[in-house]
Write a protein that holds these residues in place. Sequence first.
Motif, PDB file in Angstrom:
ATOM      1  N   GLU A   1       0.831  -1.210   0.000  1.00 44.03           N
ATOM      2  CA  GLU A   1       0.000   0.000   0.000  1.00 44.03           C
ATOM      3  C   GLU A   1       0.866   1.261   0.000  1.00 44.03           C
ATOM      4  O   GLU A   1       0.585   2.212  -0.735  1.00 44.03           O
ATOM      5  CB  GLU A   1      -0.888  -0.023   1.249  1.00 44.03           C
ATOM      6  N   VAL A   2       1.890   1.183   0.863  1.00 48.44           N
ATOM      7  CA  VAL A   2       2.807   2.327   0.900  1.00 48.44           C
ATOM      8  C   VAL A   2       3.448   2.525  -0.474  1.00 48.44           C
ATOM      9  O   VAL A   2       3.580   3.635  -0.987  1.00 48.44           O
ATOM     10  CB  VAL A   2       3.874   2.129   1.992  1.00 48.44           C
ATOM     11  N   PHE A   3       3.876   1.438  -1.065  1.00 47.67           N
ATOM     12  CA  PHE A   3       4.508   1.508  -2.390  1.00 47.67           C
ATOM     13  C   PHE A   3       3.568   2.125  -3.400  1.00 47.67           C
ATOM     14  O   PHE A   3       3.946   2.990  -4.199  1.00 47.67           O
ATOM     15  CB  PHE A   3       4.929   0.113  -2.839  1.00 47.67           C
ATOM     16  N   GLU A   4       2.304   1.669  -3.328  1.00 40.32           N
ATOM     17  CA  GLU A   4       1.339   2.175  -4.296  1.00 40.32           C
ATOM     18  C   GLU A   4       1.021   3.651  -4.058  1.00 40.32           C
ATOM     19  O   GLU A   4       0.650   4.365  -4.987  1.00 40.32           O
ATOM     20  CB  GLU A   4       0.070   1.326  -4.245  1.00 40.32           C
ATOM     21  N   ILE A   5       1.151   4.024  -2.776  1.00 34.71           N
ATOM     22  CA  ILE A   5       0.978   5.458  -2.488  1.00 34.71           C
ATOM     23  C   ILE A   5       2.204   6.245  -3.017  1.00 34.71           C
ATOM     24  O   ILE A   5       2.076   7.322  -3.600  1.00 34.71           O
ATOM     25  CB  ILE A   5       0.788   5.683  -0.977  1.00 34.71           C
ATOM     26  N   GLN A   6       3.361   5.633  -2.783  1.00 33.52           N
ATOM     27  CA  GLN A   6       4.595   6.332  -3.165  1.00 33.52           C
ATOM     28  C   GLN A   6       4.849   6.288  -4.670  1.00 33.52           C
ATOM     29  O   GLN A   6       5.419   7.218  -5.249  1.00 33.52           O
ATOM     30  CB  GLN A   6       5.801   5.718  -2.444  1.00 33.52           C
TER      31      GLN A   6
ATOM     32  N   PHE B   1      -0.617   5.449  10.038  1.00 30.75           N
ATOM     33  CA  PHE B   1       0.342   6.459  10.510  1.00 30.75           C
ATOM     34  C   PHE B   1       1.615   6.461   9.656  1.00 30.75           C
ATOM     35  O   PHE B   1       2.104   7.505   9.221  1.00 30.75           O
ATOM     36  CB  PHE B   1       0.694   6.198  11.976  1.00 30.75           C
ATOM     37  N   VAL B   2       2.103   5.245   9.459  1.00 33.00           N
ATOM     38  CA  VAL B   2       3.343   5.153   8.688  1.00 33.00           C
ATOM     39  C   VAL B   2       3.152   5.721   7.288  1.00 33.00           C
ATOM     40  O   VAL B   2       3.992   6.476   6.768  1.00 33.00           O
ATOM     41  CB  VAL B   2       3.832   3.700   8.622  1.00 33.00           C
ATOM     42  N   ALA B   3       1.998   5.342   6.698  1.00 30.14           N
ATOM     43  CA  ALA B   3       1.746   5.830   5.340  1.00 30.14           C
ATOM     44  C   ALA B   3       1.621   7.352   5.305  1.00 30.14           C
ATOM     45  O   ALA B   3       2.195   8.030   4.436  1.00 30.14           O
ATOM     46  CB  ALA B   3       0.488   5.179   4.791  1.00 30.14           C
ATOM     47  N   ALA B   4       0.873   7.877   6.259  1.00 30.47           N
ATOM     48  CA  ALA B   4       0.685   9.340   6.296  1.00 30.47           C
ATOM     49  C   ALA B   4       2.006  10.063   6.572  1.00 30.47           C
ATOM     50  O   ALA B   4       2.296  11.120   6.008  1.00 30.47           O
ATOM     51  CB  ALA B   4      -0.354   9.691   7.358  1.00 30.47           C
TER      52      ALA B   4
ATOM     53  N   PHE C   1       7.483  13.309   2.345  1.00 32.92           N
ATOM     54  CA  PHE C   1       7.713  13.571   0.928  1.00 32.92           C
ATOM     55  C   PHE C   1       7.332  15.003   0.566  1.00 32.92           C
ATOM     56  O   PHE C   1       8.063  15.704  -0.143  1.00 32.92           O
ATOM     57  CB  PHE C   1       6.914  12.574   0.085  1.00 32.92           C
ATOM     58  N   ASP C   2       6.177  15.445   1.083  1.00 28.78           N
ATOM     59  CA  ASP C   2       5.739  16.817   0.805  1.00 28.78           C
ATOM     60  C   ASP C   2       6.731  17.835   1.362  1.00 28.78           C
ATOM     61  O   ASP C   2       7.050  18.851   0.718  1.00 28.78           O
ATOM     62  CB  ASP C   2       4.349  17.057   1.400  1.00 28.78           C
ATOM     63  N   LEU C   3       7.218  17.526   2.598  1.00 25.66           N
ATOM     64  CA  LEU C   3       8.214  18.455   3.170  1.00 25.66           C
ATOM     65  C   LEU C   3       9.511  18.459   2.364  1.00 25.66           C
ATOM     66  O   LEU C   3      10.171  19.492   2.221  1.00 25.66           O
ATOM     67  CB  LEU C   3       8.508  18.062   4.623  1.00 25.66           C
ATOM     68  N   PHE C   4       9.886  17.287   1.845  1.00 20.44           N
ATOM     69  CA  PHE C   4      11.099  17.204   1.018  1.00 20.44           C
ATOM     70  C   PHE C   4      10.938  18.063  -0.248  1.00 20.44           C
ATOM     71  O   PHE C   4      11.851  18.791  -0.658  1.00 20.44           O
ATOM     72  CB  PHE C   4      11.365  15.752   0.642  1.00 20.44           C
ATOM     73  N   GLU C   5       9.749  17.983  -0.863  1.00 22.29           N
ATOM     74  CA  GLU C   5       9.490  18.779  -2.043  1.00 22.29           C
ATOM     75  C   GLU C   5       9.568  20.282  -1.724  1.00 22.29           C
ATOM     76  O   GLU C   5      10.141  21.075  -2.487  1.00 22.29           O
ATOM     77  CB  GLU C   5       8.106  18.444  -2.628  1.00 22.29           C
ATOM     78  N   ALA C   6       8.983  20.651  -0.567  1.00 22.67           N
ATOM     79  CA  ALA C   6       9.044  22.058  -0.152  1.00 22.67           C
ATOM     80  C   ALA C   6      10.490  22.483   0.100  1.00 22.67           C
ATOM     81  O   ALA C   6      10.923  23.584  -0.271  1.00 22.67           O
ATOM     82  CB  ALA C   6       8.189  22.271   1.095  1.00 22.67           C
ATOM     83  N   GLN C   7      11.233  21.591   0.763  1.00 24.66           N
ATOM     84  CA  GLN C   7      12.641  21.886   1.055  1.00 24.66           C
ATOM     85  C   GLN C   7      13.441  22.061  -0.240  1.00 24.66           C
ATOM     86  O   GLN C   7      14.282  22.945  -0.367  1.00 24.66           O
ATOM     87  CB  GLN C   7      13.231  20.761   1.915  1.00 24.66           C
ATOM     88  N   GLU C   8      13.169  21.193  -1.231  1.00 24.94           N
ATOM     89  CA  GLU C   8      13.858  21.289  -2.518  1.00 24.94           C
ATOM     90  C   GLU C   8      13.560  22.616  -3.213  1.00 24.94           C
ATOM     91  O   GLU C   8      14.438  23.254  -3.791  1.00 24.94           O
ATOM     92  CB  GLU C   8      13.422  20.134  -3.433  1.00 24.94           C
ATOM     93  N   ALA C   9      12.288  23.044  -3.132  1.00 28.41           N
ATOM     94  CA  ALA C   9      11.898  24.307  -3.770  1.00 28.41           C
ATOM     95  C   ALA C   9      12.619  25.491  -3.126  1.00 28.41           C
ATOM     96  O   ALA C   9      13.026  26.441  -3.805  1.00 28.41           O
ATOM     97  CB  ALA C   9      10.379  24.493  -3.686  1.00 28.41           C
ATOM     98  N   LEU C  10      12.778  25.414  -1.778  1.00 26.96           N
ATOM     99  CA  LEU C  10      13.429  26.523  -1.075  1.00 26.96           C
ATOM    100  C   LEU C  10      14.945  26.517  -1.268  1.00 26.96           C
ATOM    101  O   LEU C  10      15.629  27.494  -0.935  1.00 26.96           O
ATOM    102  CB  LEU C  10      13.107  26.472   0.423  1.00 26.96           C
TER     103      LEU C  10
ATOM    104  N   ASP D   1       8.470   8.513  14.921  1.00 25.32           N
ATOM    105  CA  ASP D   1       7.285   9.255  15.339  1.00 25.32           C
ATOM    106  C   ASP D   1       7.222  10.578  14.570  1.00 25.32           C
ATOM    107  O   ASP D   1       8.028  10.847  13.683  1.00 25.32           O
ATOM    108  CB  ASP D   1       7.294   9.492  16.851  1.00 25.32           C
ATOM    109  N   ALA D   2       6.265  11.459  14.982  1.00 25.44           N
ATOM    110  CA  ALA D   2       6.021  12.700  14.228  1.00 25.44           C
ATOM    111  C   ALA D   2       6.973  13.827  14.605  1.00 25.44           C
ATOM    112  O   ALA D   2       6.939  14.900  13.991  1.00 25.44           O
ATOM    113  CB  ALA D   2       4.578  13.150  14.455  1.00 25.44           C
ATOM    114  N   SER D   3       7.812  13.585  15.605  1.00 29.51           N
ATOM    115  CA  SER D   3       8.689  14.676  16.052  1.00 29.51           C
ATOM    116  C   SER D   3       9.692  15.102  14.970  1.00 29.51           C
ATOM    117  O   SER D   3      10.035  16.286  14.864  1.00 29.51           O
ATOM    118  CB  SER D   3       9.441  14.252  17.323  1.00 29.51           C
ATOM    119  N   SER D   4      10.158  14.181  14.165  1.00 28.00           N
ATOM    120  CA  SER D   4      11.146  14.529  13.135  1.00 28.00           C
ATOM    121  C   SER D   4      10.542  15.434  12.069  1.00 28.00           C
ATOM    122  O   SER D   4      11.172  16.393  11.606  1.00 28.00           O
ATOM    123  CB  SER D   4      11.711  13.259  12.491  1.00 28.00           C
ATOM    124  N   VAL D   5       9.285  15.122  11.672  1.00 29.97           N
ATOM    125  CA  VAL D   5       8.671  15.976  10.662  1.00 29.97           C
ATOM    126  C   VAL D   5       8.264  17.321  11.243  1.00 29.97           C
ATOM    127  O   VAL D   5       8.256  18.344  10.546  1.00 29.97           O
ATOM    128  CB  VAL D   5       7.460  15.269  10.006  1.00 29.97           C
ATOM    129  N   ARG D   6       7.896  17.290  12.557  1.00 28.07           N
ATOM    130  CA  ARG D   6       7.591  18.573  13.208  1.00 28.07           C
ATOM    131  C   ARG D   6       8.842  19.478  13.197  1.00 28.07           C
ATOM    132  O   ARG D   6       8.759  20.668  12.917  1.00 28.07           O
ATOM    133  CB  ARG D   6       7.106  18.312  14.648  1.00 28.07           C
TER     134      ARG D   6
END
Length: 859
Positions: free
Chosen positions: A432-437, A507-510, A516-525, A579-584
Amino acid sequence: MATSTPWGSRKIVEESSEEWFVLQKKTFTRWCNSYLRERSIEIDDLFADVSDGTVLLNLLEIIGQDTILSVCGRKFYPPQKCKMDIHKLENCNLIFDYLKQNELKIVNIGSSDIKDGSPRLVLGLIWTIILRFAISEDGKEGLLLWCRKNCAGYEGVDVQNFHRSWSDGLAFCALINHFRPDLIDFNECLARRSEPMTNLNLAFDVAKNELDIDRLLDAEDICGSEKPDEKSIIAYLSLFFKKFAALAQKDNLAEAIRKAVDVTQHHEGLVASYDADSESLLSWIRVQSDKFGNDGSLNLSSTDEVKTLIENMHAFKNGEKPTKQQQLASSEAVLANLRLSQRNNERPLYAPKIEVEDIETEWAAMEKSEKGLEDGAIELLDAFERTDYALQRFGNKIAKVEDFVVTGNPVFTSMDYGDSVQSCSELLKKCEVFEIQAPKYSTMLKSCDDFVQMCAQKHSGSAAAKEKYDGVSASVDELIGNEATFKSNVEAKLAEEKRLLGLKEKFVAALVNYEFDLFEAQEALMEPISLCNSVAAIEKVIKSTEEVKVSLEKSEAVLIELEGMSAELSAANYGVEKDASSVRELYNTLNESLAKRFADLGHADASQSSKEAIRKAFAESSAKLMDYSNETSRVVSSLTRRMSVTAEKQAEKLNEVMNSFEAEAPGLMEAVESANESQVAAEIFVNGLTSNTIFSCRLVFGECEKNLKSAVDINSAHILALNGKSEMSAEQATEIREAFEAFDKDKSGKLSVKEFQDGLMAMGIVLNDDESEAEFKKRDLDGSGTLSFDEFAEYILEQYQSGSSESDILSAFKGLCDGKAVISEVEMKQWFPVQQEYMGERLGEGGEYEGFVVEMFKV
């Protein structure tokens, strides 16, 4: 009577003494013999030999240049027929008749005094003849002034009279050295000033042996007397004047020829200089035009190569090109100076094979090619820099996709489909994760393709990137197929496993999705602002940054949801790998960096706007300066080339141009300098809005100013030449004024005929009475019988200065060569030591000079 001197005891000889009598007899005898030698007559005893009158009558015919028959109307008795006193007295009467016809009144002496050989009266008569025919009666003042002028500047020599001033011999040595420095070393004479006998003997020997001046005096006659006999010295110096005055006139004729030869050599040098410079410059321009117009110049494959090309062109514009611009301006000035000199010297104007206009036309074509290559290089640099950026972004993204493939391949090629609900669920979750990714990575892969498409085909990295993309794209397609097969097998296995680990998997999937979204934002900046070389590029980055900001603001709710899910799993003691602390933390970091990003973009936007304005300011100010300078140069060149415009009209126009230039040009140059300082301060090294640089502006401004001033100066000289007025040097003015005032006896500011003749002698100009009277009448336009200082000075300058026409130089040659049609090698060495080789190669057979002069005035 005797007196003590630095050289011993010396006598003072009185005119009544026997010694004075003997000295004058010897001196006057030698003086007469110096002229009588022409008729093979020689006096042994002056008083006895003149008694029959024949010697003095022969002397008068020689020195007066008229026969007794033509002046007195009858012949005199020759010596062989003059035996009786009556014949001798008739001859002596003819002497007085001849002198009377020459306006010379003789008193206190008669024919019998000559016949009887009266010593004092005979000496007086000889002295009167010397004054009248050798130095123009009381013209001894003129002779004294001539001696003083030509001895001026010699240390230890001060000519104030005709006696003591000559006693140490230095004045005689100085006079000879002045006209013939090769015969006497005056410094050696000065060193033995305490040996007057040595100096006098040296001067008298040189005069006799080298200059053919009869030795009227012996050293003892002068050195042995505290006050030497004035009349004897005057008689002796009259022979020096006769020799040196004729020598000076020939020197003036030679100077006229030297000047004409120098003008010809100067013209030939200018022609050779212009031809060589114009030919080399035109060749250089064509080489550069071919180089700039070569289609292969932009066949480059890397950014560094393009930068090197731009740097080379920048170095060319600031190094080699300004030098050639200066060469072009110098060539134009050389041609203008040549043509002006040819007009001033009555020579034909030179028509070169390569005109300045031809060079200027090809120069403009070269600059057009140069601008085209420069624009192409800048455009290619922009494309290559964008390609470098695209390859960098491609590398980052393709590496992510490769990692995705490398990570997925082991899982989806495995035969382990799980052995429990938990493990199956985990495997299905992976699917599922793969199919999402997978769609995101497919999108990322698609963006990689976009970056490949952005790459310039000429860039060396473009082909490798395309090959890399094709390989990774095939791997992704293979991975997706493997995952589909793997998932089908796990789902079959999952029928046996009932438990799902929903929350964890969700949770893992989200979390992965959010990362990934943060990586894209980071790349743009991370897109570098330094690559934005225009306002439009900056605005594009600002827009993308604003989109990132909006995206982050919207994603905070997702982050909060992830943090809630992480907290719930932790509370249930259901551990997760991350956990979510790294993305935070990453979210907060990105959010905080936005403020600095917007500030940097604002500064970059302001900087690019400022640079655009600075580039535009320099381009506009330099264009104004160049247009003004080129127009000024065109006007000046047009004025100097137009033969139909008078010199006075040219002067008026040139002064108008000069006034305009001085009022406007410095301000235009100051504006360019100011604009250039702004470019340097802003670190602008390439200005695509203009081909002008500060170096070319300075050079063109300087050359324009120099050529304008040169044209004004040359025109002024031309006007002087056309008006027939030659500038009088300070030295010439002093000499002429001294002679004029010396003979203006009544201080009326005018010279009579007699004063004019004496003045000519003082200036070293030898004319007989008829010639001098004719010159006087020619200049006495109002018939007043007098000449002003300007009229006198004009005549003297005419004698000093030669004409520059072909006829003037031919006349000069004839005078220098005593009327002969050829010039001898001896005369060449004497008068033209510097020009001898040049003239020798061009003179006709045997030294014929007429053809040489004709050819000389063709240049």
